[in-house]
Design a protein around this motif. Sequence first.
Motif, PDB file in Angstrom:
ATOM      1  N   GLU A 327       0.833  -1.209   0.000  1.00 34.96           N
ATOM      2  CA  GLU A 327       0.000   0.000   0.000  1.00 34.96           C
ATOM      3  C   GLU A 327       0.862   1.252   0.000  1.00 34.96           C
ATOM      4  N   PRO A 329       3.206   4.440  -0.862  1.00 31.94           N
ATOM      5  CA  PRO A 329       3.395   5.305  -2.027  1.00 31.94           C
ATOM      6  C   PRO A 329       4.671   4.900  -2.771  1.00 31.94           C
ATOM      7  N   THR A 357       0.673   7.810  -5.894  1.00 27.37           N
ATOM      8  CA  THR A 357      -0.137   6.709  -5.352  1.00 27.37           C
ATOM      9  C   THR A 357      -0.595   5.748  -6.452  1.00 27.37           C
ATOM     10  N   LYS A 359       0.982   3.261  -7.595  1.00 27.90           N
ATOM     11  CA  LYS A 359       1.518   1.909  -7.355  1.00 27.90           C
ATOM     12  C   LYS A 359       2.254   1.367  -8.586  1.00 27.90           C
TER      13      LYS A 359
END
Length: 382
Positions: A327, A329, A357, A359
């Motif tokens: 999860e 950043p 964010t 991913k």
Amino acid sequence: MSPIVSDSRLPHIKGSIFATMTRAAKKYGAVNLSQGFPDFAPDQRLLDALSEAVQGNHNQYGLPEGSETLRQSIAHMFQNLYGLGFSAETQITITAGAMQAISAAISSLVHAGEEVIFLSPAFESYEPAILLAGGVPVCVELRAPTFDIDWDEVEESVTRHTRMIVVNSPHNPTGRCWTAVDVDRLARIADQYNLLVLSDEVYHNIVFAPQQHITAFSDTRLRGRTIVVGSLGKTMHVTGWRIGYAIGAPALTNEIRKVLQFNTYAAPTPLQQAMAAVLDDAAYCDLPQLFVQKRNRFLDGLGSSRFSFMPTGGGYFQMLDYSAISELPDTEFANHLIECHGVAGLPMSGFGSQYATSKLLRFCFAKKEETLDTATDILRAI
Ligand code: GLN
């Protein structure tokens, strides 16, 4: 007394993401797939030609426009690959790396207050180059997972102050390559609003079948208004030599050369001489084959890993999605990979903070097989 630097010219710009990640990879002894550079040796003929140039006393200033033979070889490459003729004398200029070609094109052609549209995720040097020219960067965001260009949005962002649009194919970092429709839309917009186009095509020699590179010059509406930027460091596997080029109509080339002559004056002589001796068809015709094998080895090596991906269409890079793993950043996850697993990738936020964010990390597969295997052995197990 006020501080000597009270007002930065680039207040929001941080250190280069490429340098930052390479420093971190070195510090932790990680396999460095972050910055885009090959770790395999270039053609021995190129190295021999460089020693001959240095030993043969080709060590003094060249002309600001660059070696004539090298410019002719580039003209030949464009003729050969795209059937397009460019004058080595008036349209091709050698620069100290493609980044210098980008900054010289922007600083010579953009006036203070003019707007320059660029598409994000974007290579890190575009925005500072626009700002240093006094231009106003206007960012149009491309969206995951396809990163297709929304040309309606591009067109909506054109104002009467827009001077230039900066585009890039094959795209860094996503590897997306233009389609004929993209080039048509670009040409229509540039033509209709009388815009300059700066087309970063540094990975033009590395496009994977069935796709083919479409240079912006292929459209007649773009020919007189476009500067194409290329990188011989990429083509000849010597990114540290810092030799690139800019191609454009004589009037645009003339302005770019005015800036370059008072910047570095000229790119390094012996490096240009060596490249001129070796840049023939054999130097670039097999590159798609070479690099698609590397991409496939990297992707095959990931096997059943928890990273997900869409195979990249061109260039040096593969984006990997780590949403099934973490999860965090992207910068934190990239640092975690380096410090705890010994592999360095590049966070997508280096191409636009809004992607922090997403991913997604970018990995360079322009590496020896053993490097790719070492990296994928690690990544597969995460
Ligand atoms: N083009 C390379 C990349 O995207 C790096 C360029 C640079 O470090 N200046 O990784």
